[in-house]
Design an enzyme around this catalytic site. Structure first.
Site, PDB file in Angstrom:
ATOM      1  N   ASP A 268      -5.057   1.589  -4.023  1.00  0.00           N
ATOM      2  CA  ASP A 268      -6.145   0.610  -4.105  1.00  0.00           C
ATOM      3  C   ASP A 268      -7.512   1.265  -3.925  1.00  0.00           C
ATOM      4  OD1 ASP A 268      -4.981  -1.723  -4.795  1.00  0.00           O
ATOM      5  OD2 ASP A 268      -5.214  -2.729  -2.868  1.00  0.00           O
ATOM      6  N   ASP A 421       2.578  -8.129   7.718  1.00  0.00           N
ATOM      7  CA  ASP A 421       3.874  -7.660   8.210  1.00  0.00           C
ATOM      8  C   ASP A 421       4.484  -8.650   9.199  1.00  0.00           C
ATOM      9  OD1 ASP A 421       1.885  -7.213  10.033  1.00  0.00           O
ATOM     10  OD2 ASP A 421       2.244  -5.067  10.244  1.00  0.00           O
TER      11      ASP A 421
END
Length: 694
Positions: A268, A421
């Site tokens: 990214d 997460d």
């Protein structure tokens, strides 16, 4: 030459009848002679007074005095260096910059702390003047308020009015707040004690996840590879110039059949030079026969969650059964997949296998040592106990293997929080999937080496859970899991460990305790201030026994970090703007010793082999020169700019003011605690906690 009398010969003749003589001849005798009459005489106890004379005592005293002077000089040197640093950074502003408060929330808290500091200084001035005037009313536990006839002037009238206001209105509120914080403190300490007892039980019983038999049937070499499941490995990264090569190299060396493994490098980066470097690294391993692909998003939405979600949408993902995720600074060992993937066999309810982190730079400076203490306790105690007894814990975002079906059943990666997460772990738990934590499988990584990077990381880690709690609370209540699991998820996982801990640690030790120095009517039990925190700190350090010498700095630093954690918790709980802020944690690119040896071996081979073939095209040469320039740019040392953190410095002066006030009421232990806590806030506020110590 004058004749010399041999006195030792004469002494031997005189003692002939008393036993076997011992004769020693020396030019300048300066010793004591002990006559041995029998075989046991040498073992008789000798009086201590015969072993020391005045000269020996003098030398011992001089030695002790020298050590004492050396210790005082060492402390004076440290104090002088600290004062010099304070002058250089705080007054002269050499090589420092103010830590920016981008949002109004940070500036508001700074204003509140400054207001408390000004009030404490004014009250301290009042108390000092009253003390020297002999108005010792605060020493009376019943707080005797003088009558109107006893007043002696306007200043005395103001001081008595302050005493009355303090005793009737302020003290009850502070005492109630301290009692509430103490109750939370006891609950959290009991939770931590139970976790430690659970870890002790696991150690004594030697409980750990087991794999039955050989899941790959390696005794059948012809069809052995068919028994290996299809595994997808993802490496999400963003502008990771320092560590991209380490993670890609480690993942490409995983011991797994090449036709059963695919590596996705999910870049990214918005820096084209870094993109070039990562593409070149991927191309290098692809030419070696590794099944590796490079993916780059043009639109960076959703940060890491959006990156993983985009990668999972590829058509070829449906051919894979498991996905392993590694952040850019993680370096798994070649046998990582063989230690984790076998646990999924014959266990269809298992959704996640999480490995433990190990740190290559844990001894870099004081900050990394203190982080190592926290993370060792997190993995050794919290993750292991929750994994064994509950089959649930928060996914750490990396160094784990997911069953792709579990991800799909839980809704996949969502971009609604900065703790994607934990989000996917909670949703998978609500859908009935179980987790396993492998404490023996370790993956090397880095901890932040600068306080600025650590502060931003902790802000994300403590604001995200509160943001997630608001979003997933209705789903938890409506889920079909048992009442016990719902209670554990709401009260223990979220409220106690994510909300109560930063709230009481900041309120109790940074607000209530300094206030009590100015309001002696409100009292804090000594066991809350000293004994229980020392016990809890000792339990925290036990998983990292080499860090026991850092027990006191760790206790003070945890209280110091409560400011950042409290800010983050409030921003996440009330959906403030900073709860959506994602800043990539800066890495240093540290390598393990084995990695350094392997790199040296590769460099040696590169020196022996020709760098450029004669048939290379002009485009290849230009690409090579561009990569060389990027490598040189990477190796340029970046000068560190220290930051000044104003909230921490303001709290430091507040604590030091409270320490000065505690001297008037003769609270010795309170004085030392506030003094050292104030110094720790100074070290953090001046960005000294991340200085190199090795």
């Amino acid at each position: 030459m004058a004749p010399r009398l041999n006195l030792f010969d004469w002494w031997g003749k005189e003692a002939a009848g008393k036993g076997t003589p011992v004769i020693v001849k020396m030019e300048n005798p300066d010793f004591s002679i002990v006559e041995i009459d029998g075989p046991d005489a040498a073992f008789k106890p000798v009086e201590k007074s015969r072993l020391k004379n005045a000269k020996q005592v003098r030398w011992i005293l001089l030695l002790k005095a020298n050590r004492a002077v050396g210790c005082v000089a060492w402390l004076a040197t440290i104090l002088w260096a600290l004062l010099g640093t304070i002058k250089r950074r705080l007054i002269l502003r050499e090589g420092v910059a103010l830590a920016s408060e981008k949002l109004g929330r940070g500036r508001l808290m700074l204003k509140i702390i400054k207001a408390l500091l000004m009030i404490s200084l004014a009250v301290l001035g009042f108390e000092v003047v009253a003390y020297f005037k002999g108005w010792h009313y605060f020493e009376n536990p019943n707080l005797y308020i003088p009558r109107t006839s006893d007043l002696r002037g306007f200043f005395h009238l103001v001081y008595v009015a302050w005493l009355e206001l303090r005793g009737q209105y302020i003290a009850p509120f502070v005492q109630s707040l301290s009692t509430f914080c103490v109750v939370l403190f006891i609950i959290q300490s009991l939770d931590r004690l139970i976790l430690c007892l659970g870890c002790l039980y696991i150690k004594m019983k030697k409980i750990k996840p087991q794999v039955n038999g050989d899941p790959f049937r390696l005794d059948d070499p012809e069809g052995a590879h068919c028994n290996y499941p299809m595994v997808l490995v993802q490496i999400p990264m963003c502008n990771e110039r320092e560590v991209y090569e380490l993670s890609i190299s480690a993942v490409c060396q995983l011991d797994w059949p090449k036709e059963r493994l695919l590596i996705q490098v999910l870049d990214d980066s918005n820096d084209e030079s870094i993109q070039w470097l990562i593409k070149a690294e991927v191309s290098k391993w692809s030419q070696k026969g590794i099944n590796i692909v490079y993916r780059h998003r043009l639109v960076r939405t959703g940060y890491k969650a959006g990156n993983l979600k985009s990668a999972m949408s590829c058509d070829y993902v449906k051919d894979y059964e498991f996905v392993a995720i590694f952040d850019a600074d993680f370096q798994p060992t070649p046998d990582f997949l063989k230690q984790t993937v076998p646990h999924f066999k014959d266990n269809p309810e298992l959704g996640l296998v999480q490995a433990r982190w190990a740190f290559v730079n844990k001894d870099e400076n004081l900050l990394t040592r203190l982080q190592n203490i926290n993370l060792c306790f997190h993995f050794e105690v919290e993750q292991q106990v929750n994994g064994v007894f509950l089959n649930f814990f928060g996914f750490n975002g990396t160094a784990g293997v997911w069953r792709i079906k579990a991800l799909e059943d839980s809704g996949g990666w969502l971009e609604r929080t900065t703790v994607e997460d934990m989000d996917i772990a909670v949703r998978a738990h609500l859908n009935g999937w179980k987790f396993i934590f492998l404490n023996d499988v370790k993956v090397l990584c880095e901890v932040p080496e600068s306080f600025e990077a650590y502060r931003k990381q902790q802000h994300r880690w403590h604001s995200g859970p509160m943001q997630l709690f608001r979003l997933c609370l209705p789903a938890v209540i409506k889920s079909k899991i048992s009442i016990w699991k719902k209670a554990n998820l709401i009260f223990l996982f979220f409220l106690l460990r994510k909300l109560i801990l930063p709230f009481y640690s900041f309120t109790l030790f940074c607000i209530v305790l300094p206030l009590m120095m100015f309001i002696p009517e409100a009292e804090l039990p000594m066991w809350v201030l000293c004994y229980v925190p020392a016990l809890m700190t000792f339990l925290n350090i036990l998983p990292a026994p080499k860090s026991i010498p850092f027990l006191a700095p760790y206790l003070l630093f945890e209280n110091t970090m409560s400011v950042t954690k409290f800010n983050a918790m409030i921003s996440g709980l009330f959906q403030l703007g900073s709860s959506y802020e994602w800043i990539v944690t800066k890495k240093a690119g540290r390598s393990s010793e084995s990695d350094l040896l392997a790199a040296a071996d590769r460099d040696m081979k590169a020196l022996i082999q020709p760098q450029i073939s004669r048939g290379a095209s002009e485009n290849d040469l230009s690409d090579l020169s561009l990569l060389k320039e990027q490598k040189e740019h990477t190796l340029k040392p970046v000068k560190k700019i220290n930051k000044i953190y104003r909230k921490e410095l303001a709290l430091a002066f507040l604590l030091l003011t409270a320490a000065a006030r505690s001297l008037l009421s003769a609270h010795g232990l309170h004085f030392y605690f506030l003094l050292f806590q104030g110094i720790s806030f100074v070290l953090v506020g001046l960005d000294l906690i991340g200085e190199q110590i090795s």
